[in-house]
Design an enzyme around this catalytic site. Structure first.
Site, PDB file in Angstrom:
ATOM      1  N   GLY A  73      45.617  30.403  67.174  1.00 48.73           N
ATOM      2  CA  GLY A  73      46.719  29.962  66.323  1.00 48.73           C
ATOM      3  C   GLY A  73      47.531  31.138  65.804  1.00 48.73           C
ATOM      4  O   GLY A  73      48.758  31.080  65.731  1.00 48.73           O
ATOM      5  N   THR A  74      46.857  32.214  65.460  1.00 50.39           N
ATOM      6  CA  THR A  74      47.541  33.379  64.904  1.00 50.39           C
ATOM      7  C   THR A  74      48.573  33.930  65.884  1.00 50.39           C
ATOM      8  O   THR A  74      49.734  34.175  65.520  1.00 50.39           O
ATOM      9  CB  THR A  74      46.501  34.472  64.564  1.00 50.39           C
ATOM     10  OG1 THR A  74      45.602  33.936  63.582  1.00 50.39           O
ATOM     11  CG2 THR A  74      47.166  35.723  64.018  1.00 50.39           C
ATOM     12  N   ALA A 201      42.113  25.939  69.398  1.00 49.75           N
ATOM     13  CA  ALA A 201      40.950  25.224  69.927  1.00 49.75           C
ATOM     14  C   ALA A 201      39.797  25.122  68.921  1.00 49.75           C
ATOM     15  O   ALA A 201      39.142  24.091  68.812  1.00 49.75           O
ATOM     16  CB  ALA A 201      40.458  25.908  71.202  1.00 49.75           C
ATOM     17  N   THR A 238      45.560  38.206  82.051  1.00 49.97           N
ATOM     18  CA  THR A 238      44.753  37.237  82.787  1.00 49.97           C
ATOM     19  C   THR A 238      44.250  36.177  81.813  1.00 49.97           C
ATOM     20  O   THR A 238      43.740  36.497  80.749  1.00 49.97           O
ATOM     21  CB  THR A 238      43.580  37.928  83.495  1.00 49.97           C
ATOM     22  OG1 THR A 238      44.126  38.901  84.394  1.00 49.97           O
ATOM     23  CG2 THR A 238      42.729  36.938  84.272  1.00 49.97           C
ATOM     24  N   CYS A 326      37.522  37.346  47.826  1.00 49.80           N
ATOM     25  CA  CYS A 326      37.144  38.595  47.197  1.00 49.80           C
ATOM     26  C   CYS A 326      37.600  39.735  48.102  1.00 49.80           C
ATOM     27  O   CYS A 326      37.006  39.984  49.139  1.00 49.80           O
ATOM     28  CB  CYS A 326      35.632  38.645  47.023  1.00 49.80           C
ATOM     29  SG  CYS A 326      35.108  39.905  45.877  1.00 49.80           S
TER      30      CYS A 326
HETATM   31  C1  LIG Z   1      42.905  28.691  61.395  1.00 51.85           C
HETATM   32  C2  LIG Z   1      44.388  28.672  61.170  1.00 51.85           C
HETATM   33  C3  LIG Z   1      45.250  29.543  61.836  1.00 51.85           C
HETATM   34  C4  LIG Z   1      44.742  30.640  62.724  1.00 51.85           C
HETATM   35  O1  LIG Z   1      44.259  30.168  63.943  1.00 51.85           O
HETATM   36  P1  LIG Z   1      43.265  31.122  64.784  1.00 51.85           P
HETATM   37  O2  LIG Z   1      43.065  30.376  66.048  1.00 51.85           O
HETATM   38  O3  LIG Z   1      42.023  31.275  63.963  1.00 51.85           O
HETATM   39  O4  LIG Z   1      43.991  32.414  64.989  1.00 51.85           O
HETATM   40  C5  LIG Z   1      46.600  29.426  61.627  1.00 51.85           C
HETATM   41  N1  LIG Z   1      47.097  28.497  60.795  1.00 51.85           N
HETATM   42  C6  LIG Z   1      46.312  27.636  60.130  1.00 51.85           C
HETATM   43  C7  LIG Z   1      46.911  26.623  59.234  1.00 51.85           C
HETATM   44  C8  LIG Z   1      44.931  27.701  60.282  1.00 51.85           C
HETATM   45  O5  LIG Z   1      44.143  26.858  59.602  1.00 51.85           O
END
Ligand SMILES: *Cc1c(COP(=O)(O)O)cnc(C)c1O
Length: 388
Positions: A73-74, A201, A238, A326
């Site tokens: 997601g990041t 995922a 890849t 923290c």
């Molecule tokens: C977990 C999360 C991410 C990051 O996703 P990753 O796959 O861990 O990099 C981004 N946005 C939200 C809202 C999340 O909860």
């Protein structure tokens, strides 16, 4: 009552479905080709890659060609934000909200460092962004609005459809971080009307280290990673084949299971909230009472340090997460709860419980019992509570 290992931190990550692990194992052992290779091993891997792309696309009502695999997601958030800035054609303004995940907020702040204008929209007491606030912030040179679908800490759900309409009326693109909402509530890209969407995922019982960016057909953004030209040049490297195949399997299973499972999570979450609020005095639910994810409960306990309670829960075998992180030895309160305007006493005592597949009623009742005991114990030791 004793229950071992109660995992109530599904918003942080989820356990992998056994079928997902099996699909990954099979891929690793038997379909190890590089999908870019022209020979039969490569063609075999390519079939798995494209099958997974179709499964991942179907979960959000997208076409396979609109899905670009990333490392999570990041990275998908980063590609959406920096990629659209680079093709903004002189437009300089980006809008986000005060409660975004750091992958979005820090990307936007980096753009501001690089000379772009950044507006950070406020949220209401529930953590929800208001369309009027977006409308007031939009400018002719706004190229992107990026607002999350559901919040990872308090589970509040934003009116994405209306927000996207407002952005489009002003000529801006709309990106949504839907990492928390996919597999929990309906997510359909046509229904939401967004240009880009991020999901991951490991938040839907798939493996860590793989995610996707949905980018609607016809929209072109610039790439951030250069190399072999994979993912139609957008994200070279890849492909993470075991991860992608696991993501595909998790998406297919989630599509079949989520409605039943989330109905059960909602029932158990409501039980957790109700028992907590009735049995533990001076406790409260943070976030929207109804417009929230079905598996999230963010609870505060007056006169309690959240981290202390978290440790007691940990010892009792209950895993949840604290509202304050923290960092470097100092307790920094959550930017989400701060933006919601929570009073200090609720801010520092917030804990997030997020349910998921496999959580039982027995586990929820055990958790409430532990909470009740430990909150009482901590308050007994608090001179402030005694003096109240
Ligand atoms: C977990 C999360 C991410 C990051 O996703 P990753 O796959 O861990 O990099 C981004 N946005 C939200 C809202 C999340 O909860």
């Amino acid at each position: 009552m004793s229950v071992d290992k109660v995992y109530l931190d599904h918003a942080a990550t989820t356990p992998v479905f056994p079928e997902v692990a099996e699909a990954m194992y099979d891929l690793l052992l038997h379909h190890y080709g590089n999908p870019s290779s022209l020979h039969f091993c490569g063609r075999d891997a390519k079939r798995y890659l494209e099958e997974a792309r179709g499964q991942v696309a179907a979960l959000i009502g997208a076409e396979a060609e609109e899905i670009f695999f990333t490392s999570g997601g990041t990275e998908a958030d980063n590609i959406a934000i920096f990629g659209s800035a680079a093709v903004a054609g002189g437009k300089k303004h980006v809008i986000t909200s005060a409660v975004e995940h750091h992958a979005v907020i820090d990307s936007c702040k980096e753009l501001a460092e690089e000379g772009y204008d950044l507006t950070i929209l406020p949220v209401d007491e529930y953590g929800v962004v208001h369309v009027e606030d977006l409308q007031a912030a939009l400018r002719p040179d706004t190229f992107l609005v990026t607002i999350m679908h559901a919040n990872n800490e308090v589970g509040s759900i934003n009116p994405i459809k209306e927000l996207a309409v407002a952005a489009h009326q002003a000529g801006a693109l709309f990106h949504v971080d839907a990492v928390q909402s996919v597999g929990k509530i309906p997510v359909d890209v046509a229904e939401l009307g967004v240009d880009m969407l991020t999901y991951s995922a490991h938040k839907i019982n798939g493996p860590k280290g793989v995610g996707a960016l949905y980018k609607r057909r016809g929209l072109s953004i610039s790439r951030r990673v250069f190399g072999g030209g994979q993912e139609k040049q957008l994200r070279s490297g890849t492909e993470n084949m075991p991860g992608i195949v696991g993501f595909g399997k998790a998406a297919a299973l989630t599509a079949l299971r989520w409605q039943d499972e989330m109905a059960e999570c909602r029932r158990l979450r409501d039980l957790l909230v109700e028992l907590t609020l009735t049995r533990i005095p001076d406790s409260r639910l943070n976030g929207h009472p109804s417009q929230r994810l079905p598996h999230n409960a963010n609870l505060s306990f007056d006169y309690i340090e959240g981290e202390a309670l978290l440790l007691y829960l940990d010892i009792a075998g209950v895993a949840c997460s604290a509202g304050s992180a923290c960092s470097s030895g100092s307790l920094s309160p959550s930017h989400v709860l701060t933006a919601m305007g929570l009073e200090d006493r609720w801010l520092h005592s917030a804990l997030r419980f997020s349910l998921g597949y496999g959580v039982t009623e027995e586990q929820i009742r055990y958790t409430v019992q532990v909470l009740q005991d430990k909150v009482a114990q901590l308050r007994q030791a608090s001179p402030f509570y005694q003096a109240k």
